[in-house]
Scaffold this motif. Structure first.
Motif, PDB file in Angstrom:
ATOM      1  N   LEU A 174     -30.453  -0.310 -13.805  1.00 10.85           N
ATOM      2  CA  LEU A 174     -29.305  -0.148 -12.914  1.00 10.85           C
ATOM      3  C   LEU A 174     -28.006  -0.680 -13.518  1.00 10.85           C
ATOM      4  CD1 LEU A 174     -30.957  -1.185  -9.544  1.00 10.85           C
ATOM      5  CD2 LEU A 174     -30.145   1.092 -10.132  1.00 10.85           C
ATOM      6  N   ASP A 178     -22.694  -5.157 -10.045  1.00 10.25           N
ATOM      7  CA  ASP A 178     -21.407  -4.533 -10.348  1.00 10.25           C
ATOM      8  C   ASP A 178     -20.309  -5.584 -10.299  1.00 10.25           C
ATOM      9  OD1 ASP A 178     -19.075  -3.022 -10.498  1.00 10.25           O
ATOM     10  OD2 ASP A 178     -19.895  -1.385  -9.303  1.00 10.25           O
ATOM     11  N   ASP A 189     -24.357  -3.664  -2.712  1.00 11.81           N
ATOM     12  CA  ASP A 189     -24.218  -2.534  -3.628  1.00 11.81           C
ATOM     13  C   ASP A 189     -25.498  -2.303  -4.424  1.00 11.81           C
ATOM     14  OD1 ASP A 189     -22.178  -0.695  -5.266  1.00 11.81           O
ATOM     15  OD2 ASP A 189     -23.331  -1.853  -6.723  1.00 11.81           O
ATOM     16  N   LEU A 190     -26.118  -3.379  -4.918  1.00 10.34           N
ATOM     17  CA  LEU A 190     -27.346  -3.253  -5.701  1.00 10.34           C
ATOM     18  C   LEU A 190     -28.455  -2.627  -4.868  1.00 10.34           C
ATOM     19  CD1 LEU A 190     -28.866  -3.968  -8.384  1.00 10.34           C
ATOM     20  CD2 LEU A 190     -29.564  -6.078  -7.235  1.00 10.34           C
ATOM     21  N   CYS A 191     -28.626  -3.090  -3.633  1.00 11.45           N
ATOM     22  CA  CYS A 191     -29.680  -2.557  -2.765  1.00 11.45           C
ATOM     23  C   CYS A 191     -29.468  -1.069  -2.486  1.00 11.45           C
ATOM     24  CB  CYS A 191     -29.725  -3.339  -1.455  1.00 11.45           C
ATOM     25  SG  CYS A 191     -30.367  -5.024  -1.612  1.00 11.45           S
ATOM     26  N   ARG A 193     -27.837   1.078  -4.339  1.00 14.62           N
ATOM     27  CA  ARG A 193     -28.098   1.847  -5.561  1.00 14.62           C
ATOM     28  C   ARG A 193     -29.597   2.046  -5.761  1.00 14.62           C
ATOM     29  NH1 ARG A 193     -25.964  -0.853 -10.420  1.00 14.62           N
ATOM     30  NH2 ARG A 193     -25.346  -2.683  -9.205  1.00 14.62           N
ATOM     31  N   ARG A 195     -31.846   2.182  -3.332  1.00  7.20           N
ATOM     32  CA  ARG A 195     -32.288   3.142  -2.331  1.00  7.20           C
ATOM     33  C   ARG A 195     -31.898   4.573  -2.727  1.00  7.20           C
ATOM     34  NH1 ARG A 195     -33.954   1.858   2.594  1.00  7.20           N
ATOM     35  NH2 ARG A 195     -32.827   3.616   3.530  1.00  7.20           N
ATOM     36  N   ARG A 196     -30.749   4.729  -3.315  1.00 13.08           N
ATOM     37  CA  ARG A 196     -30.312   6.056  -3.733  1.00 13.08           C
ATOM     38  C   ARG A 196     -31.245   6.635  -4.790  1.00 13.08           C
ATOM     39  NH1 ARG A 196     -24.200   6.437  -5.550  1.00 13.08           N
ATOM     40  NH2 ARG A 196     -25.037   5.172  -7.264  1.00 13.08           N
ATOM     41  N   LEU A 197     -31.886   5.765  -5.564  1.00 16.77           N
ATOM     42  CA  LEU A 197     -32.838   6.211  -6.582  1.00 16.77           C
ATOM     43  C   LEU A 197     -34.258   6.354  -6.036  1.00 16.77           C
ATOM     44  CD1 LEU A 197     -31.690   4.101  -9.668  1.00 16.77           C
ATOM     45  CD2 LEU A 197     -31.276   6.528  -9.245  1.00 16.77           C
ATOM     46  N   ARG A 232     -17.290   3.551  -1.672  1.00 15.81           N
ATOM     47  CA  ARG A 232     -18.443   4.025  -2.431  1.00 15.81           C
ATOM     48  C   ARG A 232     -19.623   4.442  -1.566  1.00 15.81           C
ATOM     49  NH1 ARG A 232     -18.793  -0.178  -7.597  1.00 15.81           N
ATOM     50  NH2 ARG A 232     -16.757   0.358  -8.494  1.00 15.81           N
ATOM     51  N   TRP A 233     -19.778   3.794  -0.407  1.00 18.37           N
ATOM     52  CA  TRP A 233     -21.035   3.931   0.308  1.00 18.37           C
ATOM     53  C   TRP A 233     -20.920   4.414   1.752  1.00 18.37           C
ATOM     54  CZ3 TRP A 233     -25.016   4.134  -2.674  1.00 18.37           C
ATOM     55  CH2 TRP A 233     -25.035   3.411  -3.875  1.00 18.37           C
TER      56      TRP A 233
END
Length: 329
Positions: A174, A178, A189-191, A193, A195-197, A232-233
């Motif tokens: 990842l 960020d 943000d990390l979580c 990202r 979940r998006r994957l 972003r989200w």
């Protein structure tokens, strides 16, 4: 390869870091511990130097912030699993095994967060939810630690990075945290990202850690961080707070033949809006706020006393060694 590395970013607050490291020695002696000293200006460097045989030390000559410190710590770690851990925490027995067992038993796990408690045994973290305006909120903040709603291990969109387990290879894939976020929202943000994957984000209630967040956290950059997060989200994150309240039996809606519907809300969860609440409900809400503010102030004062004791002990003995436990906080 080490099974697990604990990465702790620190900047000053030497007494807190020392207390955290003492707890790690007691509860997880086999874990590799990596401390990233983000340009501390107090006695932290000297304390860490005395523990050089116990911890791996990464030293920053200038303050880089939470995200960069964590990223550098993970880069120096050798564990298959990584725990990001704040220095204002006191891990309890079994905390690390619970996280590792939970993650190892499930497929598609991206990150697992722990149950974090204030020193008075109320909830600081039991998962993160989003309200209508997509502001992340620690669900059941201030509930007692034995309430059924916080003793369910389950999936969330987000868990806090104050104590979270992630595979090192996945963290590297990842690109780490960020650094565009400034000491806040990096974990959110990390979580998302993850979940998006297609990875899952879980809360493990069996991993228990005390967290003195109210005494150490600054919220100065939250507005800027929230604006970046929404940019972003906002099309990916969604409101989910009411779902958990309903699942946990703290909120219920009954539909008669016609509206208005009948709404029931547990008094543990909410009171009416203050502008429309009666006198007793306003008093209850205000008293709850006052108790929480008193807890934060009491924790701050005790931490200041603890740090003063450490400094005095260092002057008298020539060392920084002083073991404390949560009962002092």
């Amino acid at each position: 390869m080490t099974a697990c590395s604990v990465v702790i970013p620190v900047r000053n607050r030497e007494a807190l870091t020392s207390q955290c490291l003492d707890a790690l020695c007691r509860t997880s002696p086999d874990a590799e511990v990596v401390v990233v000293d983000d340009a501390s200006s107090d006695s932290t460097p000297e304390m860490l130097a005395e523990r050089a045989d116990q911890v791996r030390i990464v030293r920053h000559e200038r303050n880089t912030g939470f995200a960069a410190a964590c990223n550098d710590g993970v880069a120096a770690a050798t564990g298959e699993w990584i725990v990001l851990l704040n220095n204002d925490t006191i891990p309890q027995p079994g905390w690390l095994d619970a996280l590792l067992d939970y993650a190892s038993a499930r497929e598609h796990i991206g990150i697992v967060g722990a149950k974090l408690l204030f020193p008075n045994d109320t909830i600081q973290h039991a998962g993160v939810v989003f309200g209508r305006h997509l502001t992340p909120q620690h669900v059941y903040l201030g509930f007692y630690a034995d309430h059924p709603a916080v003793n369910i291990s389950r999936e969330f969109q987000v868990v806090t990075g104050a104590c979270a387990l992630i595979a090192r290879a996945l963290f590297a894939e990842l690109g780490g945290l960020d650094t565009a976020y400034i000491n806040g929202y990096e974990d959110v943000d990390l979580c998302l990202r993850l979940r998006r994957l297609g990875y899952q984000v879980h809360y493990c209630h069996e991993s228990v850690v005390y967290h003195l967040e109210s005494a150490t956290r600054s919220f100065e950059s939250n507005l800027q961080n929230h604006e970046l997060f929404l940019e972003r989200w906002s099309g990916f994150a969604y409101q989910d707070d009411v779902r958990y309240y309903a699942e946990d039996g703290l909120l219920d809606i009954t539909y008669p033949e016609q509206y208005p519907a009948l709404l029931w809300v547990s008094p543990h969860l909410a009171v009416l809006d203050r502008e429309r609440a009666n006198a007793s409900e306003r008093l209850l809400a205000e008293r709850s706020r006052q108790v929480f503010e008193a807890l934060k102030e009491n924790t701050r004062l005790k931490l200041e006393l603890l740090e003063a004791e450490v400094r005095d002990a260092a002057k008298l003995s020539g060392t920084n060694a002083l073991t404390k436990d949560v009962s002092r906080i």
